[in-house]
Write a protein that holds these residues in place. Structure first.
Motif, PDB file in Angstrom:
ATOM      1  N   LEU A 105      27.223   4.608 -23.411  1.00  0.00           N
ATOM      2  CA  LEU A 105      26.313   3.474 -23.542  1.00  0.00           C
ATOM      3  C   LEU A 105      26.585   2.439 -22.446  1.00  0.00           C
ATOM      4  O   LEU A 105      27.741   2.048 -22.222  1.00  0.00           O
ATOM      5  CB  LEU A 105      26.456   2.814 -24.917  1.00  0.00           C
ATOM      6  CG  LEU A 105      26.300   3.710 -26.148  1.00  0.00           C
ATOM      7  CD1 LEU A 105      26.180   2.846 -27.405  1.00  0.00           C
ATOM      8  CD2 LEU A 105      25.113   4.644 -26.021  1.00  0.00           C
ATOM      9  N   ASP A 106      25.509   1.978 -21.821  1.00  0.00           N
ATOM     10  CA  ASP A 106      25.614   0.985 -20.749  1.00  0.00           C
ATOM     11  C   ASP A 106      25.431  -0.404 -21.356  1.00  0.00           C
ATOM     12  O   ASP A 106      24.322  -0.931 -21.446  1.00  0.00           O
ATOM     13  CB  ASP A 106      24.550   1.260 -19.678  1.00  0.00           C
ATOM     14  CG  ASP A 106      24.714   0.363 -18.465  1.00  0.00           C
ATOM     15  OD1 ASP A 106      25.541  -0.580 -18.517  1.00  0.00           O
ATOM     16  OD2 ASP A 106      24.005   0.569 -17.463  1.00  0.00           O
ATOM     17  N   TRP A 107      26.541  -0.996 -21.757  1.00  0.00           N
ATOM     18  CA  TRP A 107      26.480  -2.281 -22.449  1.00  0.00           C
ATOM     19  C   TRP A 107      26.023  -3.416 -21.536  1.00  0.00           C
ATOM     20  O   TRP A 107      25.448  -4.401 -22.002  1.00  0.00           O
ATOM     21  CB  TRP A 107      27.854  -2.610 -23.031  1.00  0.00           C
ATOM     22  CG  TRP A 107      28.226  -1.696 -24.161  1.00  0.00           C
ATOM     23  CD1 TRP A 107      28.991  -0.576 -24.099  1.00  0.00           C
ATOM     24  CD2 TRP A 107      27.830  -1.830 -25.528  1.00  0.00           C
ATOM     25  NE1 TRP A 107      29.100   0.008 -25.334  1.00  0.00           N
ATOM     26  CE2 TRP A 107      28.410  -0.745 -26.236  1.00  0.00           C
ATOM     27  CE3 TRP A 107      27.050  -2.757 -26.226  1.00  0.00           C
ATOM     28  CZ2 TRP A 107      28.220  -0.574 -27.609  1.00  0.00           C
ATOM     29  CZ3 TRP A 107      26.875  -2.586 -27.581  1.00  0.00           C
ATOM     30  CH2 TRP A 107      27.445  -1.507 -28.267  1.00  0.00           C
ATOM     31  N   GLU A 108      26.276  -3.307 -20.255  1.00  0.00           N
ATOM     32  CA  GLU A 108      25.911  -4.406 -19.354  1.00  0.00           C
ATOM     33  C   GLU A 108      24.424  -4.454 -19.064  1.00  0.00           C
ATOM     34  O   GLU A 108      23.921  -5.473 -18.594  1.00  0.00           O
ATOM     35  CB  GLU A 108      26.719  -4.296 -18.062  1.00  0.00           C
ATOM     36  CG  GLU A 108      28.219  -4.526 -18.290  1.00  0.00           C
ATOM     37  CD  GLU A 108      29.006  -4.607 -17.002  1.00  0.00           C
ATOM     38  OE1 GLU A 108      28.576  -3.961 -16.012  1.00  0.00           O
ATOM     39  OE2 GLU A 108      30.037  -5.291 -16.984  1.00  0.00           O
ATOM     40  N   ARG A 109      23.708  -3.368 -19.340  1.00  0.00           N
ATOM     41  CA  ARG A 109      22.251  -3.371 -19.184  1.00  0.00           C
ATOM     42  C   ARG A 109      21.557  -3.138 -20.518  1.00  0.00           C
ATOM     43  O   ARG A 109      20.466  -2.586 -20.576  1.00  0.00           O
ATOM     44  CB  ARG A 109      21.834  -2.294 -18.178  1.00  0.00           C
ATOM     45  CG  ARG A 109      22.327  -2.604 -16.763  1.00  0.00           C
ATOM     46  CD  ARG A 109      21.608  -1.763 -15.734  1.00  0.00           C
ATOM     47  NE  ARG A 109      21.889  -0.333 -15.887  1.00  0.00           N
ATOM     48  CZ  ARG A 109      21.297   0.620 -15.183  1.00  0.00           C
ATOM     49  NH1 ARG A 109      20.371   0.306 -14.287  1.00  0.00           N
ATOM     50  NH2 ARG A 109      21.623   1.885 -15.369  1.00  0.00           N
ATOM     51  N   ALA A 110      22.186  -3.584 -21.582  1.00  0.00           N
ATOM     52  CA  ALA A 110      21.643  -3.378 -22.926  1.00  0.00           C
ATOM     53  C   ALA A 110      20.353  -4.165 -23.130  1.00  0.00           C
ATOM     54  O   ALA A 110      20.169  -5.262 -22.591  1.00  0.00           O
ATOM     55  CB  ALA A 110      22.677  -3.803 -23.971  1.00  0.00           C
ATOM     56  N   ASP A 111      19.476  -3.590 -23.921  1.00  0.00           N
ATOM     57  CA  ASP A 111      18.221  -4.237 -24.310  1.00  0.00           C
ATOM     58  C   ASP A 111      18.488  -5.072 -25.562  1.00  0.00           C
ATOM     59  O   ASP A 111      18.280  -4.622 -26.684  1.00  0.00           O
ATOM     60  CB  ASP A 111      17.158  -3.159 -24.575  1.00  0.00           C
ATOM     61  CG  ASP A 111      15.796  -3.733 -24.911  1.00  0.00           C
ATOM     62  OD1 ASP A 111      15.706  -4.956 -25.163  1.00  0.00           O
ATOM     63  OD2 ASP A 111      14.819  -2.960 -24.942  1.00  0.00           O
ATOM     64  N   TRP A 112      18.965  -6.306 -25.346  1.00  0.00           N
ATOM     65  CA  TRP A 112      19.337  -7.143 -26.484  1.00  0.00           C
ATOM     66  C   TRP A 112      18.123  -7.594 -27.284  1.00  0.00           C
ATOM     67  O   TRP A 112      18.235  -7.886 -28.480  1.00  0.00           O
ATOM     68  CB  TRP A 112      20.147  -8.347 -26.012  1.00  0.00           C
ATOM     69  CG  TRP A 112      21.430  -7.937 -25.377  1.00  0.00           C
ATOM     70  CD1 TRP A 112      21.788  -8.095 -24.072  1.00  0.00           C
ATOM     71  CD2 TRP A 112      22.537  -7.263 -26.002  1.00  0.00           C
ATOM     72  NE1 TRP A 112      23.038  -7.575 -23.840  1.00  0.00           N
ATOM     73  CE2 TRP A 112      23.524  -7.057 -25.011  1.00  0.00           C
ATOM     74  CE3 TRP A 112      22.786  -6.823 -27.302  1.00  0.00           C
ATOM     75  CZ2 TRP A 112      24.734  -6.435 -25.279  1.00  0.00           C
ATOM     76  CZ3 TRP A 112      23.991  -6.207 -27.572  1.00  0.00           C
ATOM     77  CH2 TRP A 112      24.953  -6.007 -26.579  1.00  0.00           C
ATOM     78  N   THR A 113      16.969  -7.649 -26.642  1.00  0.00           N
ATOM     79  CA  THR A 113      15.757  -8.018 -27.378  1.00  0.00           C
ATOM     80  C   THR A 113      15.455  -6.986 -28.458  1.00  0.00           C
ATOM     81  O   THR A 113      15.147  -7.328 -29.606  1.00  0.00           O
ATOM     82  CB  THR A 113      14.567  -8.148 -26.418  1.00  0.00           C
ATOM     83  OG1 THR A 113      14.841  -9.181 -25.468  1.00  0.00           O
ATOM     84  CG2 THR A 113      13.284  -8.481 -27.174  1.00  0.00           C
ATOM     85  N   PHE A 114      15.572  -5.699 -28.106  1.00  0.00           N
ATOM     86  CA  PHE A 114      15.313  -4.668 -29.107  1.00  0.00           C
ATOM     87  C   PHE A 114      16.448  -4.624 -30.124  1.00  0.00           C
ATOM     88  O   PHE A 114      16.220  -4.324 -31.298  1.00  0.00           O
ATOM     89  CB  PHE A 114      15.119  -3.306 -28.447  1.00  0.00           C
ATOM     90  CG  PHE A 114      14.601  -2.256 -29.401  1.00  0.00           C
ATOM     91  CD1 PHE A 114      13.344  -2.378 -29.962  1.00  0.00           C
ATOM     92  CD2 PHE A 114      15.379  -1.172 -29.757  1.00  0.00           C
ATOM     93  CE1 PHE A 114      12.866  -1.436 -30.856  1.00  0.00           C
ATOM     94  CE2 PHE A 114      14.915  -0.221 -30.650  1.00  0.00           C
ATOM     95  CZ  PHE A 114      13.647  -0.355 -31.203  1.00  0.00           C
ATOM     96  N   ARG A 115      17.673  -4.938 -29.698  1.00  0.00           N
ATOM     97  CA  ARG A 115      18.770  -5.024 -30.660  1.00  0.00           C
ATOM     98  C   ARG A 115      18.420  -6.015 -31.767  1.00  0.00           C
ATOM     99  O   ARG A 115      18.658  -5.752 -32.953  1.00  0.00           O
ATOM    100  CB  ARG A 115      20.059  -5.440 -29.958  1.00  0.00           C
ATOM    101  CG  ARG A 115      21.344  -5.417 -30.841  1.00  0.00           C
ATOM    102  CD  ARG A 115      21.489  -6.605 -31.773  1.00  0.00           C
ATOM    103  NE  ARG A 115      21.314  -7.884 -31.143  1.00  0.00           N
ATOM    104  CZ  ARG A 115      22.297  -8.622 -30.626  1.00  0.00           C
ATOM    105  NH1 ARG A 115      23.524  -8.193 -30.704  1.00  0.00           N
ATOM    106  NH2 ARG A 115      22.033  -9.799 -30.073  1.00  0.00           N
ATOM    107  N   ASP A 116      17.821  -7.141 -31.372  1.00  0.00           N
ATOM    108  CA  ASP A 116      17.448  -8.143 -32.368  1.00  0.00           C
ATOM    109  C   ASP A 116      16.363  -7.614 -33.308  1.00  0.00           C
ATOM    110  O   ASP A 116      16.366  -7.920 -34.508  1.00  0.00           O
ATOM    111  CB  ASP A 116      16.967  -9.419 -31.682  1.00  0.00           C
ATOM    112  CG  ASP A 116      18.087 -10.151 -30.956  1.00  0.00           C
ATOM    113  OD1 ASP A 116      19.258  -9.818 -31.198  1.00  0.00           O
ATOM    114  OD2 ASP A 116      17.781 -11.041 -30.137  1.00  0.00           O
ATOM    115  N   VAL A 117      15.448  -6.814 -32.774  1.00  0.00           N
ATOM    116  CA  VAL A 117      14.408  -6.201 -33.619  1.00  0.00           C
ATOM    117  C   VAL A 117      15.057  -5.308 -34.676  1.00  0.00           C
ATOM    118  O   VAL A 117      14.732  -5.373 -35.870  1.00  0.00           O
ATOM    119  CB  VAL A 117      13.416  -5.399 -32.749  1.00  0.00           C
ATOM    120  CG1 VAL A 117      12.490  -4.550 -33.629  1.00  0.00           C
ATOM    121  CG2 VAL A 117      12.598  -6.329 -31.859  1.00  0.00           C
ATOM    122  N   VAL A 118      15.976  -4.457 -34.238  1.00  0.00           N
ATOM    123  CA  VAL A 118      16.637  -3.535 -35.168  1.00  0.00           C
ATOM    124  C   VAL A 118      17.476  -4.308 -36.183  1.00  0.00           C
ATOM    125  O   VAL A 118      17.456  -4.003 -37.384  1.00  0.00           O
ATOM    126  CB  VAL A 118      17.507  -2.521 -34.395  1.00  0.00           C
ATOM    127  CG1 VAL A 118      18.257  -1.612 -35.359  1.00  0.00           C
ATOM    128  CG2 VAL A 118      16.639  -1.688 -33.449  1.00  0.00           C
TER     129      VAL A 118
END
Length: 615
Positions: free
Chosen positions: A527-540
């Motif tokens: 997993l590439d944490w430095e390019r994570a999609d935090w917006t979708f993380r918030d959705v989930v």
């Protein structure tokens, strides 16, 4: 282990002698060889070795008939790993000395090789029984959120974890990982196999290695690449302290010794016909697993190995349950799936194991190998029908009725056996297949990196790219993909049953279209944490929180359509695109690109509306 030394008991029914071989270092020479003096009527060789203490390195040598055509493959020149060892050190090497026969000759497996394999196989470590970590939270199935992850994949690229700890049990217990899981709302971490494992024999020539770990050779020992047993227990303690259960993905259908042309590492040399299902007079192996061999759990000694392993991981290592890879294979009795056979019956009566979480992958590749819905309570099962129905709908190729059945917990599969909706583990993606991001970004698999000319991996992906294969900067396509990811995850969280998320889906992980990344221990799977999609993380995260706050989707009984006693409304109402109830066959035949659902137990909540893409 006693005050004076260590007791050994080694099952080898057809053997003529069994020796314990001692080593001072993982790569040093053999320092002593002690023959076990006694054999009981079951074929268990045993004895007490005085002076042997915690931490001693050892292996086994077994003398007996070498008659491969009859199924006997004893070869004392091959050092064997004790399959009951609590710890192993070192690694299996693909060296010619690890094979019981001279490789490359005609009918090679019938020959005999006298080279010593000790320099190229792991050693067991004598360990006394350990005190387990504090118990887990014992989360009810109705409240469980599963998160399937790989020890290395989850942690290898996390910037908050020290480089020397990445890819280990220590990394899983790091506050950064615990914080991510708890913030997301995960209640159970399901780890891909952590038993000591080795590479399939074709991988080294391709410059690849086994990444997933579905190739074990020792059943009580964690793989040393991930850390020690103490590291594992510390990880479990940290997860339990965060309110997260630990589920292990376990492989009791085959071992890394593969077919008759495979290495001699452990069970093959202890008692080939005792531990493996053989055919053709004993020379060849039944292969319901698709991995070359199949464990013979009809034999009490083989069954005991599996049961001892499971109890060890619960009572000494602290795990809360298991997901059984190809669970139909160990559940076969004389070749056919048997819900009352030795394996399932042994688990059902065991006072320890019958109380932990038991998850079946309810299929294998053998004859009549698909049995979703047929495992006995209290088992739960991966529901591939849910996966396919939800994927198809959001790829523009499904039907509202199939999606409704999936959201309703696949009652036609599980209700006839008197099982609740929680018998269904619902998932859209798993380690085997596309990630969620790839599911909406690729029409076809792209497995070239696996070295098999893209022949491996399924072609039945039920995916849709939206018009452009792979990554794109086209805003409209990106927005459509995001909407479908959200729709897929919403369906997962709104469905009756137990949801399982693939690690990385919540942060937009891609494998570049590789749907069979079993050999990719690299940036494809990490997993590439430095390019994570935090917006979708918030959705989930918000969807998980909604599920936890919505009893209607965590109910322990299937929908019936009857009025809810508190609201007077039906417990569920299915809607068309305009929000009108679907009551007749004609209603279900129209508006095939939309499905709404209203829960009677939540009258103030807006109905959910799922829309398929227009292709």
């Amino acid at each position: 282990m006693t005050r004076t030394g260590t007791n050994f008991a080694v099952p080898a029914p057809a053997a003529q002698a069994v020796e314990v071989c001692l080593f001072d270092t993982v790569d040093g020479p053999e320092t002593a060889r002690i023959a076990l003096p006694a054999r009981d009527p079951r074929g268990i060789w045993h004895g007490h070795v005085r002076g042997l203490r915690d931490g001693q390195l050892y292996g086994l040598r077994v003398h007996g008939p070498y008659a491969p055509a009859e199924g006997h493959r004893h070869n004392p020149h091959k050092l064997l790993v004790d399959p009951w060892a609590r710890e192993v050190v070192g690694a299996v090497r693909l060296d010619d000395a690890t094979f019981g026969f001279p490789r490359g000759a005609a009918a090679a497996d019938l020959g005999f090789d006298a080279r010593d394999s000790a320099p190229v196989v792991p050693r067991g470590v004598v360990r006394r029984p350990a005190k387990p970590p504090p118990p887990g939270p014992d989360t009810p199935w109705a409240d469980t959120i599963l998160y399937e992850a790989h020890v290395r994949g989850l942690t290898m690229r996390h910037p908050a974890i020290a480089p020397q700890d990445r890819g280990t049990f220590r990394a899983i217990g790091h506050p950064a990982i615990l914080s991510h899981l708890t913030d997301l709302g995960i209640t159970a971490l399901e780890l891909l196999p952590v038993f000591a494992f080795s590479d399939e024999r074709h991988l080294p020539d391709l410059g690849l290695s086994n990444y997933w770990g579905y190739n074990p050779y020792a059943f009580l020992a964690p793989d040393p690449r991930y850390g020690t047993p103490d590291d594992f227990r510390a990880m479990v303690a940290a997860l339990h302290g965060a309110g997260i259960e630990v589920i292990l993905d376990v492989v009791y259908n085959h071992t890394s010794e593969s077919d008759e042309l495979g290495q001699t590492l452990s069970l093959r040399g202890l008692g080939n016909r005792t531990f493996y299902r053989t055919r053709d007079g004993g020379r060849r192996y039944a292969n319901d697993s698709g991995c070359g061999n199949t464990l013979r759990l009809e034999d009490p000694l083989c069954l005991r190995l599996v049961m001892d392993s499971l109890r060890h991981w619960v009572t000494e290592m602290g795990v809360d349950g298991f997901r059984f890879d190809l669970a139909v294979t160990p559940a076969r009795h004389h070749g056919r799936f048997d819900a009352t056979g030795p394996f399932l019956a042994a688990l059902a009566q065991d006072p320890v194991l019958s109380r932990v979480k038991l998850i079946a992958e309810p299929w294998d590749i053998g004859q009549d190998g698909h049995h979703t819905g047929r495992f006995p309570a209290p088992w739960v099962e991966w529901n591939d029908r849910f996966r396919d129905s939800v994927r198809a709908f959001f790829a523009g190729r499904g039907r509202p009725g199939d999606l409704a059945s999936a959201l309703a917990g696949s009652s036609d599969l599980f209700a006839p056996g008197g099982r609740p909706p929680q018998a269904s583990v619902n998932f859209i993606t798993a380690h085997d297949g596309f990630t969620l991001r790839d599911l909406v970004s690729y029409d076809r698999k792209h497995n070239e990196a696996n070295g098999e000319d893209n022949r491996d991996g399924t072609n039945h992906n039920l995916s849709w790219s939206g018009g452009v294969e792979g990554e794109t900067d086209t805003a409209a396509i990106g927005a459509d993909r995001d909407a479908r990811r959200t729709g897929l995850m919403t369906a997962l969280m709104a469905a009756l049953g137990v949801p399982m998320i693939l690690a990385g889906d919540e942060i937009g992980h891609t494998q570049g279209g590789n749907n069979n990344a079993y050999s990719q221990d690299n940036d494809i799977t990490w997993l590439d944490w430095e390019r994570a999609d935090w917006t979708f993380r918030d959705v989930v995260r918000d969807l998980i929180a909604w599920r936890k706050a919505t009893p209607a989707v965590r109910r322990t009984a299937f929908f019936t359509g009857a009025p809810d006693p508190d609201t007077g409304r039906p417990d569920v109402t299915w809607l068309d695109a305009s929000g009108q109830p679907r009551r007749t066959g004609e209603d279900w035949a129209r508006d095939l690109d939309a499905l709404g659902v209203a829960f009677g137990a939540a009258p103030d909540a807006a109905p959910l509306m799922f829309r398929a893409p227009r292709r």
